[in-house]
Scaffold this active site. Structure first.
Site, PDB file in Angstrom:
ATOM      1  N   HIS A   1      -6.070  36.864 -18.636  1.00  0.00           N
ATOM      2  CA  HIS A   1      -7.497  37.129 -18.743  1.00  0.00           C
ATOM      3  C   HIS A   1      -8.246  35.976 -18.112  1.00  0.00           C
ATOM      4  O   HIS A   1      -7.751  34.854 -18.077  1.00  0.00           O
ATOM      5  CB  HIS A   1      -7.910  37.223 -20.215  1.00  0.00           C
ATOM      6  CG  HIS A   1      -7.473  38.495 -20.840  1.00  0.00           C
ATOM      7  ND1 HIS A   1      -7.867  39.731 -20.376  1.00  0.00           N
ATOM      8  CD2 HIS A   1      -6.669  38.738 -21.898  1.00  0.00           C
ATOM      9  CE1 HIS A   1      -7.321  40.669 -21.130  1.00  0.00           C
ATOM     10  NE2 HIS A   1      -6.591  40.097 -22.053  1.00  0.00           N
TER      11      HIS A   1
ATOM     12  N   LYS B   1     -15.359  34.766 -22.587  1.00  0.00           N
ATOM     13  CA  LYS B   1     -15.123  33.784 -21.531  1.00  0.00           C
ATOM     14  C   LYS B   1     -16.003  32.569 -21.799  1.00  0.00           C
ATOM     15  O   LYS B   1     -17.085  32.679 -22.345  1.00  0.00           O
ATOM     16  CB  LYS B   1     -15.482  34.372 -20.168  1.00  0.00           C
ATOM     17  CG  LYS B   1     -14.619  35.577 -19.833  1.00  0.00           C
ATOM     18  CD  LYS B   1     -14.950  36.141 -18.480  1.00  0.00           C
ATOM     19  CE  LYS B   1     -14.475  37.576 -18.363  1.00  0.00           C
ATOM     20  NZ  LYS B   1     -13.130  37.843 -18.872  1.00  0.00           N
TER      21      LYS B   1
ATOM     22  N   TYR C   1      -9.818  32.863 -12.892  1.00  0.00           N
ATOM     23  CA  TYR C   1      -8.565  33.110 -13.598  1.00  0.00           C
ATOM     24  C   TYR C   1      -7.575  32.028 -13.253  1.00  0.00           C
ATOM     25  O   TYR C   1      -7.563  31.513 -12.150  1.00  0.00           O
ATOM     26  CB  TYR C   1      -7.937  34.433 -13.147  1.00  0.00           C
ATOM     27  CG  TYR C   1      -8.766  35.665 -13.361  1.00  0.00           C
ATOM     28  CD1 TYR C   1      -9.775  36.010 -12.475  1.00  0.00           C
ATOM     29  CD2 TYR C   1      -8.504  36.528 -14.421  1.00  0.00           C
ATOM     30  CE1 TYR C   1     -10.524  37.164 -12.649  1.00  0.00           C
ATOM     31  CE2 TYR C   1      -9.242  37.689 -14.605  1.00  0.00           C
ATOM     32  CZ  TYR C   1     -10.250  38.000 -13.712  1.00  0.00           C
ATOM     33  OH  TYR C   1     -10.984  39.138 -13.888  1.00  0.00           O
TER      34      TYR C   1
END
Lengths: 264, 262
Positions: free
Chosen positions: B138, B177, B130
């Site tokens: 996020h 991601k 992060y």
């Protein structure tokens, strides 16, 4: 009917915009056509049926076809010019014949059927493999302009030796360019294609730099060291990688070197 | 984040915090430092209604070793109160988990750049990274650590087959991601001591999917490539014609109605 023309142009633009994909959703999503239902509509509605097809004659020594009669506009972004003649390589022939845009003839002017064309591609003797052909088709069908890496779009003279040299193999087998790369022990690592974004202003006489080079990955992904060597040799132009799986499904990947910033 | 971590480091040092080995990681008791620990995103708070003054946190092995070895702000004891030295800790962690050297190197590499690093197991990765505290942002990256070099023995096989790589890519994509691959390489190096850490080199690379349908740059002139479906085009044009026909007739009718009224 200027209004309709504007609307259709708008429609075309809208249609070509991406189907919204979620993050990470990709063209690998499965959509199964149900084969247990009788469909009245033809499933081949995606294929372009043309009334007029170009004609080209297969030249075995060159491993390519010389166009004898050209129709339509596909030739503006397909094929290379050698001494004023338009020539198509095997993957271009395969693509065009599947679209019924080309009829391939042998030296007796008989039509060469699609099975023989597939044989030529699958045999791998003419510089393109079956997998590479899948990747080529995928991008061409989406409007990208795809040429073999290292093969000039136009050349003034048309002597056979030049043609052999210039149709260097997409798979990295012998040719001048790939020979020198072999000496550097990275013969697995030549890009297969140079790719340009769809562009109505594309000119073979001055194509400009490709938007990216496409490398085909086969049995296993590239290791870090191989990737770095590849990037060093073709620095400047972005590289994309294509994996064709056993079922002919094509996916594209980027392996970008990054340097995560040091955060405050 | 660097400031928060610096504060945490100073405070832990001052309070002479001691972590106790437990399971694969350690637990740490702190007075008044819970907020800092949380803000720096180290460990997981253990709810304990009984304790009023002390807060307990569970630390993962990389987190614990980072506080001990890199930030040098805690000491570590075994369950029977024996003080653990660096060599002992390293031996312990590498014997419990063979990939510890490369995992720790990756963790340390990102933490030193002030990224917040937490376990990525629930996302099918080694770590998630992060830009700041997870409650505020996020995570951007799902991190997979790939060792490279003889010293790592048979562990170098990750992401070497397509199913592996595409699986990791799919897993990270489904949670929005980007897949970050940290390759840890070394020339021959002795992994039995933590001294090897400075000889390990971290290479960062992302693996992303490219979708050709989404990246075509269209100019105003339609592309000369006529591979698009003309039949579909015809149907659409048919619908468009009828749409305009409706509008047109409606306009004509309203104009007529207007004229008739007057």
């Amino acid at each position: 009917m200027a209004a309709t023309a504007a609307v259709t142009a708008g429609n075309r633009r809208r249609r070509s915009r991406a189907p919204a994909g979620g993050a990470g959703n990709d063209d690998a999503e499965e959509h199964h056509a149900n084969p247990f239902i009788d469909t009245a509509s033809s499933t081949s509605s995606r294929v372009q049926f043309r009334n007029v097809a170009s004609r080209a004659r297969w030249v075995e020594e060159a491993g390519a076809a010389e166009v004898v009669e050209s129709k339509g506009k596909l030739w503006l972004t397909t094929g290379v010019t050698r001494g004023g003649k338009l020539c198509y390589n095997v993957e271009e022939i395969g693509f065009l014949v599947e679209k019924s845009a080309l009829i391939l003839l042998n030296d007796k002017d008989q039509t060469i059927g699609i099975e023989d064309i597939y044989e030529k591609i699958a045999g791998g003797k003419y510089g393109c493999s079956w997998d590479t052909f899948q990747a080529y088709k995928h991008l061409k069908s989406l409007g990208y302009i795809v040429g073999r890496y290292g093969v000039p779009w136009t050349l003034k003279n048309s002597s056979t030796s030049d043609t052999n040299q210039s149709f260097n193999k997409v798979d990295g087998t012998c040719s001048d360019i790939t020979k020198s790369l072999k000496e550097m022990h990275i013969d697995r690592l030549t890009p297969s294609f140079e790719v340009y974004l769809p562009n109505s202003m594309f000119k073979k006489s001055s194509p400009g730099a490709p938007n990216f080079l496409l490398c085909l990955l086969r049995n296993k992904p590239f290791a870090r060291v191989e990737l770095e060597m590849l990037e060093n040799n073709f620095g400047g132009i972005p590289l994309k990688y294509c994996h064709v799986d056993n079922n002919g499904r094509v996916s594209f990947l980027c392996f970008d070197e990054v340097a995560l910033p040091r955060l405050p | 984040m660097s400031r928060i971590i610096a504060d945490l480091q100073a405070s832990l040092r001052d309070s002479e915090a001691v972590a106790m080995l437990s399971g694969d990681g350690a637990i740490l008791a702190v007075h008044d430092l819970a907020v800092l620990l949380n803000r720096a995103a180290f460990g997981r708070h253990i709810e304990n209604a009984g304790e009023e003054k002390r807060q307990w946190f569970q630390l993962g092995p990389e987190e614990m070793f980072f506080l001990y070895h890199t930030l040098k702000c805690i000491t570590v004891q075994s369950a029977n109160k024996k003080q653990m030295g660096e060599a002992e800790l390293w031996d312990l962690f590498t014997s419990t988990s063979e990939p510890f050297p490369e995992m720790y190197k990756a963790y340390q590499h990102l933490r030193l750049k002030n990224w917040v690093v937490k376990s990525g197991l629930q996302y099918g990765a080694d770590f998630v990274a992060y830009r700041h505290h997870p409650a505020l942002v996020h995570s951007e990256f799902a991190v997979i650590v790939v060792p490279e070099g003889e010293a790592f023995g048979g562990r170098c096989g990750r992401l070497q087959v397509w199913s592996d790589l595409l699986c990791a890519l799919r897993a990270s994509g489904s949670v929005a991601k980007t897949l970050l691959v940290l390759t840890i390489s070394t020339k021959a190096c002795d992994l039995t001591s933590s001294d090897c850490l400075c000889q390990l080199i971290v290479h960062e690379r992302t693996i992303t999917r490219w979708i050709p349908q989404q990246c075509r740059e269209l100019r105003d002139n339609p592309s000369r490539e006529e591979a698009s479906t003309e039949k579909q085009e015809d149907t659409r044009e048919g619908i468009v014609f009828s749409y305009w026909g409706v509008i047109l007739s409606f306009t004509i009718i309203s104009v007529l109605a207007y004229k008739l009224k007057f």
